[in-house]
Each structure stands twice: as structure tokens, then as C-alpha cells.
Enzyme design. Structure first.
Site, PDB file in Angstrom:
ATOM      1  CB  CYS A   1      -4.092  -0.690  11.373  1.00 44.72           C
ATOM      2  SG  CYS A   1      -4.042  -2.261  10.531  1.00 44.72           S
TER       3      CYS A   1
ATOM      4  NE  ARG B   1      -0.502   3.053  14.013  1.00 38.51           N
ATOM      5  CZ  ARG B   1      -0.257   2.834  15.298  1.00 38.51           C
ATOM      6  NH1 ARG B   1       0.354   3.738  16.024  1.00 38.51           N
ATOM      7  NH2 ARG B   1      -0.613   1.699  15.867  1.00 38.51           N
TER       8      ARG B   1
ATOM      9  CD1 TRP C   1       0.820  -2.918   6.360  1.00 43.56           C
ATOM     10  CD2 TRP C   1       0.429  -4.769   7.566  1.00 43.56           C
ATOM     11  NE1 TRP C   1       1.876  -3.783   6.162  1.00 43.56           N
ATOM     12  CE2 TRP C   1       1.662  -4.920   6.883  1.00 43.56           C
ATOM     13  CE3 TRP C   1      -0.018  -5.811   8.383  1.00 43.56           C
ATOM     14  CZ2 TRP C   1       2.442  -6.062   7.004  1.00 43.56           C
ATOM     15  CZ3 TRP C   1       0.751  -6.944   8.498  1.00 43.56           C
ATOM     16  CH2 TRP C   1       1.968  -7.065   7.813  1.00 43.56           C
TER      17      TRP C   1
ATOM     18  CG  ASN D   1      -5.403  -0.564  14.587  1.00 41.31           C
ATOM     19  OD1 ASN D   1      -5.933  -0.504  13.487  1.00 41.31           O
ATOM     20  ND2 ASN D   1      -4.803   0.461  15.155  1.00 41.31           N
ATOM     21  N   GLY D   2      -5.308  -5.095  15.030  1.00 38.42           N
ATOM     22  CA  GLY D   2      -5.034  -6.348  15.721  1.00 38.42           C
ATOM     23  C   GLY D   2      -5.550  -7.539  14.936  1.00 38.42           C
TER      24      GLY D   2
ATOM     25  CD  GLU E   1      19.339  -1.538  10.362  1.00 39.78           C
ATOM     26  OE1 GLU E   1      18.714  -0.473  10.176  1.00 39.78           O
ATOM     27  OE2 GLU E   1      18.771  -2.598  10.692  1.00 39.78           O
TER      28      GLU E   1
ATOM     29  CE  LYS F   1      16.829   0.972   8.259  1.00 42.89           C
ATOM     30  NZ  LYS F   1      16.292  -0.258   8.848  1.00 42.89           N
TER      31      LYS F   1
ATOM     32  CD  GLU G   1      13.378  -2.334   6.814  1.00 47.15           C
ATOM     33  OE1 GLU G   1      12.738  -2.664   7.829  1.00 47.15           O
ATOM     34  OE2 GLU G   1      14.236  -1.417   6.830  1.00 47.15           O
TER      35      GLU G   1
ATOM     36  CG  HIS H   1      32.114 -21.754   6.912  1.00 54.11           C
ATOM     37  ND1 HIS H   1      32.763 -22.966   7.056  1.00 54.11           N
ATOM     38  CD2 HIS H   1      32.876 -20.835   7.549  1.00 54.11           C
ATOM     39  CE1 HIS H   1      33.866 -22.794   7.767  1.00 54.11           C
ATOM     40  NE2 HIS H   1      33.962 -21.513   8.080  1.00 54.11           N
TER      41      HIS H   1
ATOM     42  CE  LYS I   1       9.029   4.217  12.510  1.00 53.97           C
ATOM     43  NZ  LYS I   1      10.411   4.098  12.015  1.00 53.97           N
TER      44      LYS I   1
END
Length: 605
Positions: free
Chosen positions: A2, A27, A75, A99-100, A477, A481, A484, A500, A600
Site C-alpha cells: 500500500c 509497492r 493492496w 496501511n497495515g 530463486e 521469479k 512471480e 526422493h 514490493k
């Protein structure tokens, strides 16, 4: 997560609010809105779902006059992305942005409903506006009503209040989520971070946890958690460092991938002089018996790579934890251990909470952050800047490799302090580390090849990434990516784990990306790769020229990276991971810089 902006200005606020919110798009958000007070004292608002252009369009047709206003990019947490749930929330004469998360909002809402006050949204934030309006009806002043409401709230929040008839007043409060005050000339500003405030001022005051502030055009009064007036330091920011520009690239992410050689060079110039490591006083590893590396998402994976360096180079036991799990499992920590918090924003809620837990139990806390004025930087014993510069794309690239560069320096310092390497060995490792920017510049030339190979990744439903040793977290990673950016399901595995369980997924429709530098683990990884090909799996092999030549035939495709970099090769192998995900996303037409559902800066647990 946010974005908040507030303006007590001398010009029309709406266009300024929208432009500031545009600087906060990185963000992450799914709706946006603004509220203003016009010259007559009238409070009004406009909201829209989706991108900021939708809000801008609405403001063209339904202008919102006034020199005072607040704005927000949301968000979604409580309630879907709808106009009714978008901020600012309003109840009668008060509008609020937040925000929060208000953790006790259900209890607060039930109490309001018991008084016959019905919410109009599904959000936790609306309860703040409703309670403030309720207190105003009881005869309280705006300051009193805001304070009374704040006293009722549990959870994390950054809040801004706007009141009808009060064109020279914004009230702000911070608990957990970051909030900054900007000082102008007969103007005052409020923002989630310095990026939003940079067009207006270079003088910033950061609120501390528990603070609330009363802003007028004449200045700001700040009160601490006990309600006592306090002074907080005013800092000058480098406005140039907050510039947001694509620099001719199609996407911010492409620009940020390309910037990696330069910013890693900045890191090494900052922390290494000749063959000496330069760190703040007190970072001596002689008496350290264990180190805990904690972060979220990509920052956690940077710590995962560094675990190999700390243990192999320095012989220092190293725990790597996801921040959201760390404090809740209540890990035993010794007074000879160190805690390292890794965060791009320095405001990540879970990592900040883990830091606060660790402070009471360890000898030293270290914050690895890209924002030197952030909460993690301020609350750590020592803050180490990662010097990546502003990273706009939600999916991290240069912030990741800059974190790795600082962690590599720390691991070498630990190895030297503990007598595991002498001056000559340290110099050799530093030469390897200094070679990374040049090698990475060569790796950037693989962008076109990655684009060609990304076409068949983009058509897959599932993709596996395999790596051994410190390349295992780089495989993780790479999978992260791809998830995302392209919304393709992907998983990273240690190569030896393939048989396995994950090998059951292999067929001709599952691409497998294999990271296999021609090193001591090469033969083991190639054996695992052969197991994939024996089951008709399609392999994209990423190695150096020696590895590509030794791997034999049968791979579907290959990418050749330059050799070199010693134990710090994982930084180099991050580049094709980034480019494959980037080009797959472009091929699929997804939003590269602002992927769906992601933020973000994650300032809620």
C-alpha cells in the site's frame, strides 16, 4: 505494501496526490483513491479499482478541488478489490487512509453495530473512520477523536486522518508500518516513504513506533506512545537517489537487471579497500558461536546462499530462517550468537518482528537493508547498506545480488577473523569477488538467448529448477521469479533430492532447468540431469563452457555463462534466472513490474 500520501499545500492537491501515488506503484496495489477538502471546507473523495489511470480518468470527469488531501493505493487484505473497499474510507466528517492490519477490527465493528452503526465495506480500516466519527459526535475535537480511536486499535498501522471543515489539518499515526513527514515552506507532506515525498521536499522526519503527529502548514507536533510531545530528527534525503525512470528500457525490471554490475561494483567499493574489508566498528567474529540469517522471499534466499559461505569459508554454524516462522518457533539463541535481518525495504513486518524478538537474546543484531533510514536499519545494532539504489519492479533482481555481495564480504570477514583464511587467501577470495561485476556484464549478453528459451518455458504448466550446493538456493530463486512474473507453477530442488519424490513429475511436458557450473559437484548434478532425460524430460542446462562440453548430448537447450568468480558464482547464475522469468512473462503478456497479488514492501504479517 500500500501507499499513503498527504498534502497540506498551496496548489490543487488532486493531481499532486495522484502523481505521488504513481511513485508508490512499485509497492503493489489493486485500487486507489484520494480525498480532499475544498476552499469551503467540504470533504469529498474519489476511488477506483485497478490501475491509477482509472482514478485519473475519474478525476477528469469528476474533479476534486482543494489544496488539502490524502491519497492511497490499496493492496487488498480484508475484502476484495472493489470500490467500496478502496481507501480513503469515510464516515461523516472524517476520511481515513491506512496501511497495515487492525487485528481487533471484528470486535470494534461488533461494538459499533451494537450502537446501530453499520459498516459499508468489508475492510478493517473502515472501523477506524467509524470510531473517529463516533467520537466527534460525542463532542470531541479532531485531535481528541483521533487519539481516542488510536487507543482502541490493536495491530500494525500507518494512518492519516482528514476532517471536514479542517483545511489546515492532517493527523497521522504510526505503529509498525512506516510513515514519514515532509517539511516544505508553508506546506507539509506525509508519505509512506521518501520516494513519494521527493518531488515536494528533501527534508524528512520519520515517525517512530507509537508516534502520532498533528500536521498544519505551519509545521508538525509529534507525540510519543504515552502522548507526550517529542522531537524527532529531520533528515535531508538525496532526491536524485529517489528518481524513478526506465532509462529507455521497456520495463523497470529489465533496467534493474542491467544495473547489477554497476551496483555490485558500488558495494565492493564501499566495503573493500585494496585487500582489506572495511566494516563498522564492533563487527568482529572472534567470539561468535552461531549466526542466524532471517528474511522473507528473495531476501531469505540470499541468506540461504550465504549459509554455504559462512559455514564453508568461516566454519561458523549458520541458521537460515523464514522470518514469519522465526519468532513463533521461539528458537534458542545464545548470547554469543548474531542475528542478521535481510530486507530490501527495511520495513518488512515479519523480519522486523523477528529482529525485535532476537534483540533480547543475541550479542549483536545486524540489518542488511537497501533503505538506510528504515525501521530495521534504525532498530539494529549495526546497519549495513546494500546500495542497490531504488528498485521499482516488485520482483527483486539487483537488490538480491547486492544482498549477496554484502553477505559475501561478511562471510570473508568472519573467515579471516576466525583464522580460517590468512591474508593471502583473503586476497584471493576478494579477487574472485571483484571479478563478479565484469563476469556479470558478460552474462547480461545472454538476454536474447534467454528470450529464445523462455518461449517454451512460457508454454509450460510446471517447471523444475535443480542445483547443488550454493546453487540450490539460486534454483529456488529461479523458480520463485518464474512464479512471480509469469504465474507458472515452478519449484526449485536440491539436485540430489530429485529421486526422493520430484522425479515422479518428469515427463515430456515438464521443462527442467539445471544449474551446473563445472565445479566439484558437477558430475553429481549431471547424473541427476541424466535421470531427467532418461524419462523424456526437457532440460535447459546452464553452465560454463567446460560444463557444456562435458555434459554430453541430449539436453534440449543450454546457456553458457563465463567461468570464474570462485565460490561467489551464485551471484553470476542469478542473471539467467532473472532473464528467463522476465522473458517468459513478456511472452505471456503478464505485468512484469507489478505482478498480480504482489507488493514490493510487505508491511503486514
Amino acid at each position: 505494501m500500500c501507499g499513503i500520501i498527504g498534502i497540506l499545500g498551496n496548489h490543487e492537491a488532486s493531481p499532486q496526490l495522484v502523481e505521488a501515488l504513481r511513485r508508490l506503484e512499485y509497492r503493489g496495489y489493486d485500487s486507489a483513491g484520494v480525498a480532499t477538502i475544498d476552499a469551503s471546507g467540504r470533504l469529498d473523495r474519489r476511488r477506483a479499482v485497478g490501475k491509477l489511470v482509472n482514478l485519473s480518468d475519474r478525476l477528469v470527469h469528476e474533479p476534486l478541488p482543494g489544496h488539502t488531501g490524502i491519497g492511497h493505493t490499496r493492496w487488498a487484505t480484508h475484502g476484495a478489490a472493489t470500490e467500496a473497499n478502496a481507501h480513503p474510507h469515510r464516515s461523516g466528517p472524517v476520511a481515513v487512509v491506512h496501511n497495515g492490519i487492525i487485528e481487533n477490527f471484528r470486535e470494534l465493528r461488533a461494538e459499533l453495530q451494537g450502537m446501530g452503526i453499520q459498516p459499508q465495506s468489508q475492510t478493517d480500516t473502515e472501523t477506524v473512520a467509524l470510531w473517529t466519527a463516533h467520537y466527534l459526535q460525542q463532542g470531541m475535537s479532531p485531535q481528541q477523536a483521533a487519539r481516542a480511536t488510536l487507543a482502541r486499535l490493536d495491530g500494525a498501522f500507518a494512518l492519516a486522518f482528514l476532517f471536514e471543515g479542517e483545511g489546515d489539518l492532517i493527523i497521522a499515526a504510526r505503529k509498525g508500518s512506516p510513515l514519514a513527514i515532509g517539511h516544505g515552506t508553508n506546506e507539509m507532506f506525509l508519505g509512506s516513504d521518501a520516494v513519494a515525498l521527493a518531488p515536494f521536499t528533501d527534508r524528512i522526519t520519520y515517525l517512530e513506533d507509537g508516534d502520532h503527529a498533528v500536521l498544519t502548514r505551519a509545521g508538525v507536533q509529534i507525540f510519543d506512545v504515552a502522548g507526550e510531545p517529542v522531537q524527532r530528527a529531520t533528515n535531508r534525503i538525496d532526491v536524485g537517489s529517489t528518481a524513478i525512470d526506465k532509462g529507455g528500457y521497456r520495463h523497470f525490471m529489465a533496467k534493474e537487471i542491467a544495473e547489477q554490475p554497476a551496483v555490485i561494483g558500488d558495494v565492493l567499493n564501499h566495503y573493500v579497500k585494496d585487500d582489506r574489508i572495511i566494516l563498522p566498528e564492533g563487527l568482529d567474529f572472534n567470539d561468535v558461536d552461531r549466526i542466524s540469517l532471517v528474511g522473507c522471499g528473495t531476501a531469505h534466499l540470499a541468506g540461504h546462499v550465504a549459509k554455504y559461505w559462512f559455514e564453508q569459508l568461516a566454519g561458523l554454524p549458520c541458521d537460515i530462517d523464514v522470518a514469519s516462522e522465526f519468532r513463533y518457533r521461539e528458537p534458542p539463541l545464545s548470547d554469543r550468537s548474531w542475528f542478521v535481518a535481510i530486507s530490501q525495504s527495511g520495513e518488512t513486518a515479519d523480519t522486523l518482528a523477528a529482529l525485535h524478538y532476537a534483540r533480547a537474546h543475541v550479542a549483536r543484531t545486524v540489518g542488511l537493508v537497501n533503505v538506510g533510514t528504515s525501521a530495521i536499519a534504525r532498530d539494529s545494532d549495526v546497519a549495513l547498506p546494500t546500495l542497490a539504489g531504488i528498485e521499482v519492479s516488485v520482483a527483486s533482481s539487483k537488490a538480491f545480488t547486492c544482498q549477496l555481495a554484502v553477505l559475501a564480504v561478511l562471510a570473508l570477514k568472519a573467515a579471516h577473523d576466525r583464522g580460517r583464511i590468512d591474508d593471502r587467501a583473503l586476497a584471493a577470495h576478494l579477487r574472485d569477488l571483484r571479478s563478479i561485476p565484469a563476469l556479470m556484464s558478460q552474462a547480461l549478453a545472454l538476454s536474447d538467448d534467454c528470450r529464445d528459451h523462455a518461449d517454451w518455458l512460457a508454454g509450460a504448466r510446471d517447471v523444475l529448477y535443480l542445483g547443488r550446493g550454493a546453487l540450490y538456493p539460486v534454483a529456488l530463486e529461479g523458480a520463485l521469479k518464474l512464479k512471480e512474473l509469469s504465474y507458472i507453477h515452478a519449484e526449485g530442488y536440491a539436485s540430489g533430492e530429485l529421486k526422493h519424490g520430484p522425479i515422479a513429475l518428469i515427463d515430456g511436458d515438464v521443462p527442467v532447468v539445471v544449474l551446473a557450473p563445472h565445479d566439484a559437484l558437477f558430475d553429481k548434478t549431471i547424473s541427476n540431469m541424466q535421470e531427467v532425460m532418461a524419462r523424456h524430460g526437457r532440460v535447459l542446462l546452464i553452465s560454463d563452457a567446460g560444463g557444456i562440453a562435458a555434459a554430453g548430448e541430449g539436453v534440449t537447450a543450454s546457456l553458457t555463462l563465463p567461468s570464474g568468480g570462485g565460490v561467489f558464482q551464485p551471484m553470476l547464475y542469478a542473471v539467467p534466472m532473472q532473464y528467463l522469468a522476465y522473458h517468459a512473462a513478456v511472452a505471456k503478456g503478464t505485468d512484469v513490474d507489478q505482478p498480480r497479488n504482489l507488493a514490493k514492501s510487505v508491511t503486514v504479517e
